[in-house]
Structure formats: C-alpha cells, structure tokens
Design an enzyme around this catalytic site. Structure first.
Site, PDB file in Angstrom:
ATOM      1  N   GLY A 183     -97.316  22.456  25.484  1.00 36.96           N
ATOM      2  CA  GLY A 183     -96.818  23.821  24.404  1.00 36.96           C
ATOM      3  C   GLY A 183     -96.897  24.747  25.130  1.00 36.96           C
ATOM      4  O   GLY A 183     -96.885  24.896  26.440  1.00 36.96           O
ATOM      5  N   ILE A 185     -99.545  26.544  25.816  1.00 39.35           N
ATOM      6  CA  ILE A 185    -100.736  26.657  26.920  1.00 39.35           C
ATOM      7  C   ILE A 185    -100.538  25.695  27.747  1.00 39.35           C
ATOM      8  O   ILE A 185    -100.871  26.100  29.060  1.00 39.35           O
ATOM      9  CB  ILE A 185    -101.962  26.542  26.088  1.00 39.35           C
ATOM     10  N   THR A 263    -110.173  22.854  26.211  1.00 37.34           N
ATOM     11  CA  THR A 263    -110.231  23.858  25.830  1.00 37.34           C
ATOM     12  C   THR A 263    -109.359  23.952  24.456  1.00 37.34           C
ATOM     13  O   THR A 263    -109.145  25.167  23.853  1.00 37.34           O
ATOM     14  CB  THR A 263    -109.665  24.893  26.841  1.00 37.34           C
ATOM     15  N   ALA A 264    -109.288  22.780  23.790  1.00 38.65           N
ATOM     16  CA  ALA A 264    -108.284  22.650  22.693  1.00 38.65           C
ATOM     17  C   ALA A 264    -109.320  22.520  21.398  1.00 38.65           C
ATOM     18  O   ALA A 264    -109.294  23.580  20.876  1.00 38.65           O
ATOM     19  CB  ALA A 264    -107.393  21.534  23.058  1.00 38.65           C
ATOM     20  N   ARG A 265    -109.387  21.216  21.122  1.00 37.13           N
ATOM     21  CA  ARG A 265    -110.309  21.273  19.892  1.00 37.13           C
ATOM     22  C   ARG A 265    -111.248  20.089  20.068  1.00 37.13           C
ATOM     23  O   ARG A 265    -111.104  19.189  20.840  1.00 37.13           O
ATOM     24  CB  ARG A 265    -109.254  20.250  18.690  1.00 37.13           C
ATOM     25  N   GLU A 294    -121.177  24.055  16.665  1.00 36.32           N
ATOM     26  CA  GLU A 294    -121.158  25.446  17.105  1.00 36.32           C
ATOM     27  C   GLU A 294    -122.124  26.315  16.361  1.00 36.32           C
ATOM     28  O   GLU A 294    -121.783  26.446  15.173  1.00 36.32           O
ATOM     29  CB  GLU A 294    -119.818  25.821  17.543  1.00 36.32           C
ATOM     30  N   HIS A 313    -117.053  28.496  23.392  1.00 35.60           N
ATOM     31  CA  HIS A 313    -115.805  28.683  22.388  1.00 35.60           C
ATOM     32  C   HIS A 313    -115.126  30.134  22.767  1.00 35.60           C
ATOM     33  O   HIS A 313    -114.802  31.052  21.842  1.00 35.60           O
ATOM     34  CB  HIS A 313    -115.918  28.578  20.903  1.00 35.60           C
ATOM     35  N   ILE A 314    -115.156  30.609  23.909  1.00 35.00           N
ATOM     36  CA  ILE A 314    -114.721  31.835  24.467  1.00 35.00           C
ATOM     37  C   ILE A 314    -113.343  31.760  25.070  1.00 35.00           C
ATOM     38  O   ILE A 314    -112.630  32.929  25.647  1.00 35.00           O
ATOM     39  CB  ILE A 314    -115.598  32.834  25.307  1.00 35.00           C
ATOM     40  N   ALA A 315    -112.611  30.651  25.138  1.00 32.86           N
ATOM     41  CA  ALA A 315    -111.234  30.508  25.957  1.00 32.86           C
ATOM     42  C   ALA A 315    -110.245  31.573  25.658  1.00 32.86           C
ATOM     43  O   ALA A 315    -109.512  32.034  26.320  1.00 32.86           O
ATOM     44  CB  ALA A 315    -110.725  29.019  25.963  1.00 32.86           C
TER      45      ALA A 315
END
Length: 365
Positions: A183, A185, A263-265, A294, A313-315
């Site tokens: 998609g 990304i 970096t997704a889920r 987290e 979780h900073i992407a």
C-alpha cells in the site's frame, strides 16, 4: 440553503485537541456553528497502553469520554486520532453524521455500528507513510549492520567488534527484499530501496500485479517471499480473527542469514515463535517497532537477545506526519461539501444511506 453545524474534536498526547480545532477552523470556517475541543488521554505513557488495548479489543472496551458527554449531544462531526468511537459514543451523539480519525487504521472506531446508524467514517490514508517507510529502511540497516548494538557498547564502555552476525554482515546491494503489503508504505519502501540496487519481491493479494511490476518489483506468493528474501519487511494490516501472518512455519522458511522487520502491527507476528527463532539463530535477526505489550515488560525474554533491534513504536511520529494529519482529515471531509470525491472513507456504503444523503443535502453548498 446550506446550514452550519457543530464539530467536536478530541485530541490526545500525540495530537492535541487544539491542533485539531485550529485545523477545523481553518478549513471548515464559515460552515461551523460551533467548535468544541477536548483531550482523551493527555499522558504519553498512558496513551500507549490505552490505544494498544483498543487496537486489540476494539473501542467498546472504553467508557464514553466526559467531553463527548458534555459537548457531543448537538455535534454532527467528531474528529480525533486515537479517541475510541464506540457504539456508546454514537448513542451519546444522536446528531453525529461524520466520525473522522487522522490515521490510516480505524481500529478505534466501531465501523459496523457507524454504518448501521448512517454515520460516515473518515480515515487518513498514508498520513505517516513517508515517516514509516524511512524508518523501515533505517531498521534494515540498524539491525543488519549492528548500529544500535555498537552504539550501546560504546556508551557502556565496550569497543565492540564481534556480533551475532559477524560472519555474514551484509550490504544491501544485490540482496532480495520481500515486502508483505504494497500500500502507501510498502510502495514507498520499494521506491526508497531502489537506489540500493536490491531485488524486490512483493506479496499483496489486494494489489494489481501489474502495479507491482511497474514499481520494479516481482509479485510472489507468501512462501516464496519468505523463502527467497534476505530481508522481510511487514506493511500489512491485522488479519481477521487475530490470525498471525508470521508464525513458526513462515520463520522456518527464512534463510538463516535473513532479517525480519516489523513497523506495521505487533499482532502480525507470533512473538513466541520469533523469540525461539532468534534464540536458536534460525534467522539472523529482527527489528521491531511494534510490540505485543507496550512498554515491553521488564522480564520479557526478547530483551535478553543480542540479535534484535527494538524501538518504542516511533516509526510514524515525525513532526511532518503529526502536524499534517488534522489538515488531511478536515481537507478530505471538506471535499464532501464541494462535490469532490473524498480520499479516505472506511464505509462508502453510507454515502447511499438516505439519512446521510438528507443531512449532506442540508449542509452542502
């Protein structure tokens, strides 16, 4: 004749309510009969835990925020980032016709309940695609080239030269990178990797194979991607029913010199299977920005491994990604009122709902 309407915005620690309010005022302007703003969760640490719980279990687990109870009864548009928009919220907002979230995922919205009530749900596709795609490429380099580990060694007094992958530290040139999901990304990751002279494989059953080939990549089935890739980077959404995209079977297909990037889920990966594969060095390493818990629990086994790079979780949290999101959301909503086709609607069938059509006819110029 067009009429005005009230908008309620509910921010959080990542994008504040006043930022949403400023965007609504700037873009919707004279259409506003009223504008109210509040915060759902203003503490960053608590936000991480609450948003993760909502993403796993859905918005119905949360109570209705007080600002919705006090300001929502006469509001016709509700907008925010992570605020849970449950059926209870919709019951508290009887005039609600548009619910918008300034993010691609709609896990914090009960889309089915919204559809049943004739409420149109907006999301912002690709709002942090540049940020996440940058980060994914960065994690490939950080993990395979031991950047973070070398840094940590120096900070703790060790001039480190030996690493878990010392015998096969790779260059990207000539390697095969597999992208699961193509998609906003995934396609940007492909574009950014093109300068590294890699071979690109893509697994995405929703994207036209011709579009994948046009981007310089080869469409393949999932097993082929895991078997042939030197790097596997995940850019997919959660599977129905919580099924894992990457489990022991997929990890067993990977080369012992290959790396997994997520970096997704977090829910896409069987964490226990991944920890086992890393411990036994069935794969070279992994880099993870998303986690099942987290912050990561202090006793988690993954913290003991030397072949994984972990980030908090900073992407997607660049300045540009955050500041542009409210404008993208309200800009898309404004398209409805000028007769243009919006870009991000999660339940387009509502556009044909007589209740929504009647409302739109009243407020449309």
């Amino acid at each position: 004749m067009a009429r005005t309407f009230k908008v309620l915005v509910v921010g959080d620690a990542m994008i504040r309510g006043d930022a949403f309010a400023a965007s609504a005022q700037r873009i919707l302007g004279d259409r506003l009969a009223g504008l109210a703003a509040g915060e759902w969760e203003s503490e960053s640490g608590k936000l991480q835990a609450r948003r993760l719980a909502v993403e796993k279990q859905g918005p119905e687990i949360e109570v209705v925020d007080p600002v919705i109870t006090s300001e929502g009864r006469d509001a016709e548009i509700l907008a925010g980032l992570f605020v849970p928009i449950s059926s209870k919220v919709m019951d508290a907002m009887p005039k609600l016709r548009i619910a918008g979230v300034a993010r691609a995922g709609v896990e914090n919205v009960n889309v089915q309940a919204a559809t049943e009530r004739g409420i149109l749900v907006f999301n912002v596709m690709g709002r942090n695609a540049e940020a996440v795609s940058d980060f994914a490429v960065g994690l490939m380099l950080a993990e395979s080239r031991n950047i973070a580990r070398s840094h940590m060694g120096i900070k703790t007094g060790t001039w480190r030269k030996a690493f878990s992958n010392s015998d096969w530290v790779p260059e990207l040139k000539g390697k095969t990178v597999g992208l699961v999901g193509f998609g906003f990304i995934g396609s940007l990751v492909a574009k950014k990797l093109s300068g590294f002279d890699v071979k690109l494989l893509v697994h995405d059953t929703w994207v036209d194979p011709q579009a994948i080939r046009a981007a310089g990549a080869t469409p393949v089935d999932k097993d082929t991607l895991f078997r042939e890739s030197d790097f596997v980077s995940l850019h997919a959404r959660l599977l129905p029913g919580g099924a894992k995209l990457v489990g022991a079977a997929e990890l067993a297909l990977m080369k012992p010199t290959a790396y997994l990037i997520n970096t997704a889920r977090a829910g896409l990966v069987d964490e226990a299977a991944l920890v086992t594969a890393l411990k036994e060095k069935r794969i070279a390493g992994a880099a993870l920005d998303v986690h099942s818990s987290e912050p990561i629990a202090p006793g988690s086994e993954i913290l003991t491994l030397d072949n994984v790079t972990l980030t908090s979780h900073i992407a997607g949290t660049t300045r540009e990604a955050l500041t542009r999101s409210p404008d993208l959301l309200f800009g898309d909503i404004a398209r409805l009122f000028t007769g243009e086709a919006p870009n991000g609607i999660a339940n387009p069938e509502v556009l044909k709902d007589p209740r929504f059509q009647a409302w739109l006819a009243e407020v449309k110029s």
